[in-house]
Design a protein around this motif. Structure first.
Motif, PDB file in Angstrom:
ATOM      1  N   GLN A   1       0.846  -1.192   0.000  1.00 29.26           N
ATOM      2  CA  GLN A   1       0.000   0.000   0.000  1.00 29.26           C
ATOM      3  C   GLN A   1       0.883   1.244   0.000  1.00 29.26           C
ATOM      4  N   PRO A   2       0.677   2.116  -1.008  1.00 25.34           N
ATOM      5  CA  PRO A   2       1.525   3.304  -1.098  1.00 25.34           C
ATOM      6  C   PRO A   2       1.319   4.272   0.066  1.00 25.34           C
ATOM      7  N   GLN A   3       2.395   4.971   0.390  1.00 28.74           N
ATOM      8  CA  GLN A   3       2.364   6.071   1.355  1.00 28.74           C
ATOM      9  C   GLN A   3       2.729   7.322   0.559  1.00 28.74           C
ATOM     10  N   VAL A   4       1.888   8.337   0.688  1.00 25.48           N
ATOM     11  CA  VAL A   4       1.981   9.489  -0.207  1.00 25.48           C
ATOM     12  C   VAL A   4       2.286  10.767   0.566  1.00 25.48           C
ATOM     13  N   ASP A   5       3.162  11.589   0.012  1.00 25.40           N
ATOM     14  CA  ASP A   5       3.374  12.937   0.551  1.00 25.40           C
ATOM     15  C   ASP A   5       2.405  13.865  -0.177  1.00 25.40           C
ATOM     16  N   LEU A  58       5.555  11.811  10.864  1.00 25.16           N
ATOM     17  CA  LEU A  58       4.171  11.478  11.173  1.00 25.16           C
ATOM     18  C   LEU A  58       3.459  11.026   9.910  1.00 25.16           C
ATOM     19  N   ILE A  59       2.675   9.977  10.052  1.00 20.02           N
ATOM     20  CA  ILE A  59       1.859   9.550   8.911  1.00 20.02           C
ATOM     21  C   ILE A  59       0.471   9.172   9.428  1.00 20.02           C
ATOM     22  N   HIS A 106       1.413  15.517   6.798  1.00 13.41           N
ATOM     23  CA  HIS A 106       1.571  15.552   5.338  1.00 13.41           C
ATOM     24  C   HIS A 106       1.702  14.193   4.671  1.00 13.41           C
ATOM     25  N   LEU A 107       1.961  13.173   5.472  1.00 12.88           N
ATOM     26  CA  LEU A 107       2.114  11.841   4.873  1.00 12.88           C
ATOM     27  C   LEU A 107       0.871  11.001   5.143  1.00 12.88           C
ATOM     28  N   TYR A 108       0.462  10.259   4.126  1.00 15.09           N
ATOM     29  CA  TYR A 108      -0.799   9.535   4.205  1.00 15.09           C
ATOM     30  C   TYR A 108      -0.719   8.143   3.629  1.00 15.09           C
ATOM     31  N   GLN A 109      -1.510   7.274   4.257  1.00 14.66           N
ATOM     32  CA  GLN A 109      -1.698   5.927   3.755  1.00 14.66           C
ATOM     33  C   GLN A 109      -3.186   5.647   3.914  1.00 14.66           C
ATOM     34  N   GLY A 110      -3.881   5.385   2.835  1.00 13.87           N
ATOM     35  CA  GLY A 110      -5.316   5.137   2.970  1.00 13.87           C
ATOM     36  C   GLY A 110      -5.973   4.945   1.621  1.00 13.87           C
ATOM     37  N   TYR A 111      -7.211   4.457   1.682  1.00 13.09           N
ATOM     38  CA  TYR A 111      -7.944   4.148   0.452  1.00 13.09           C
ATOM     39  C   TYR A 111      -8.149   5.363  -0.437  1.00 13.09           C
ATOM     40  N   LEU A 112      -8.161   6.581   0.158  1.00  8.91           N
ATOM     41  CA  LEU A 112      -8.307   7.788  -0.656  1.00  8.91           C
ATOM     42  C   LEU A 112      -7.202   7.856  -1.714  1.00  8.91           C
ATOM     43  N   PHE A 113      -6.026   7.383  -1.355  1.00 16.26           N
ATOM     44  CA  PHE A 113      -4.896   7.372  -2.294  1.00 16.26           C
ATOM     45  C   PHE A 113      -4.825   6.045  -3.037  1.00 16.26           C
ATOM     46  N   SER A 114      -4.835   4.965  -2.284  1.00 20.14           N
ATOM     47  CA  SER A 114      -4.816   3.642  -2.916  1.00 20.14           C
ATOM     48  C   SER A 114      -5.061   2.551  -1.880  1.00 20.14           C
TER      49      SER A 114
END
Ligand code: C2E
Ligand code: MG
Ligand code: MG
Ligand code: MG
Length: 282
Positions: A45-49, A237-238, A257-265
């Motif tokens: 699962q990608p982690q996005v800035d 922080l993510i 600023h860092l995210y992991q979640g279905y909104l991204f993928s």
């Protein structure tokens, strides 16, 4: 008659207990065979800035395709792996497989070695292995993944066991260049004293707080506190489990600023994850 129905209830209870116990044994046996049969795979699962939309990491997540029952939820079988001790062997496979996959991404120019982290979940039992540090170093060596690209996700459950041993192992791994994220942060022991002693590099805000951040003031307040804590301790922080734009807006306003979640993928099979990186590059 009351006595009879009481007896029947007890009988039913016994039968249910026996069925549960034998289902559990079957599950454990199937898990024992799963590795040899090649039924496990890893999704990423990608982690996005969110500041530039770059994929800055990926979490490896274990998937199990049961031959009869179909895909099984890790939430359920990870616990059985942990309790039976099978997690040591399976966790070793996860580390090797994840490092190998990520090294291949790097070799193919799909990720930036300076900016991309491979995150691997480590269970308490696995971490407690006396040769855990050597095992991790071995996976890194075998895969030739640069050590600094590996981030181990631990939970607060690890800490309760033995803080000195935990800190000692973490420091040895950090000497190798490996970093640490505290997973599901806020749901466990969460003592500030422990957090100060543990050489973690990143906090992962648990998805339970993110889920209700925009409609439960308590969750919003907890997130603010975690952001402040990360800032004052100098930790990255993510946020995990971001599904909706309003959750993202709230978190960004707090300075996450860092995210992991279905909104991204969602977590993706290896090929699909490679495709996603390819699109980003192209
Ligand atoms: P985790 O480490 O907290 O992993 C994040 C979980 O949240 C994953 O569930 C992921 O699919 C899910 N998730 C991510 N974004 C969203 C979202 O936007 N919405 C929702 N509803 N869920 C989201 P998954 O893959 O089912 O894994 C569950 C847990 O199983 C993991 O939680 C981790 O504790 C454990 N686990 C998974 N793979 C491994 C492994 O290789 N080793 C160990 N020890 N544990 C693992
Ligand atoms: Mg995790
Ligand atoms: Mg988590
Ligand atoms: Mg979790």
């Amino acid at each position: 008659r009351a006595k009879d129905s009481g007896r029947n209830a007890i009988q039913l209870f016994r039968t249910t207990m026996q069925e549960a116990a034998s289902a559990r044994l079957r599950l454990e046996n199937d898990l024992r065979l799963a590795l040899a049969r090649g039924e496990f795979e890893l999704h990423f699962q990608p982690q996005v800035d969110a500041r530039d939309g770059k994929v800055v990491g990926a979490e490896a997540l274990l998937r199990w395709q049961h031959p009869q029952l179909g895909p099984q939820s890790p939430a359920q079988f990870i616990q059985v792996l942990e309790e039976s001790g099978l997690i040591v062997e399976v966790g070793g496979w996860v580390l090797a497989e994840a490092c190998h996959f990520c090294a291949q991404l790097l070799a193919d120019g799909l990720v930036d070695g300076e900016r991309f982290s491979l995150c691997v979940n480590i269970s308490p039992r696995q971490f407690r292995q006396h040769d855990f540090v050597e095992r991790v170093a071995g996976s890194l060596r075998d895969s030739q993944l640069p050590n600094a690209m590996l981030k181990l996700e631990i939970t607060e459950g690890i800490v309760i066991q033995n803080i000195d041993d935990t800190v000692g192992k973490m420091l040895r791994l950090k000497k190798h260049g490996v970093s640490f994220a505290m997973d599901d942060f806020g749901t466990g022991y969460s003592s500030l004293t422990y957090l100060k002693r543990l050489p973690v590099d990143m906090l992962k805000i648990d998805q339970s707080f993110v889920r209700d951040a925009t409609n439960d003031p308590n969750d919003a307040e907890i997130i603010r506190a975690i952001v402040a804590m990360a800032r004052s301790l100098g930790l990255a922080l993510i946020a995990e489990g971001v599904e909706q734009q309003d959750q993202l807006d709230f978190l960004q306003a707090q300075g996450c600023h860092l995210y992991q979640g279905y909104l991204f993928s969602r977590p993706l099979p290896q090929e699909a994850f490679r495709d996603l990186l390819g699109i980003q590059h192209g």
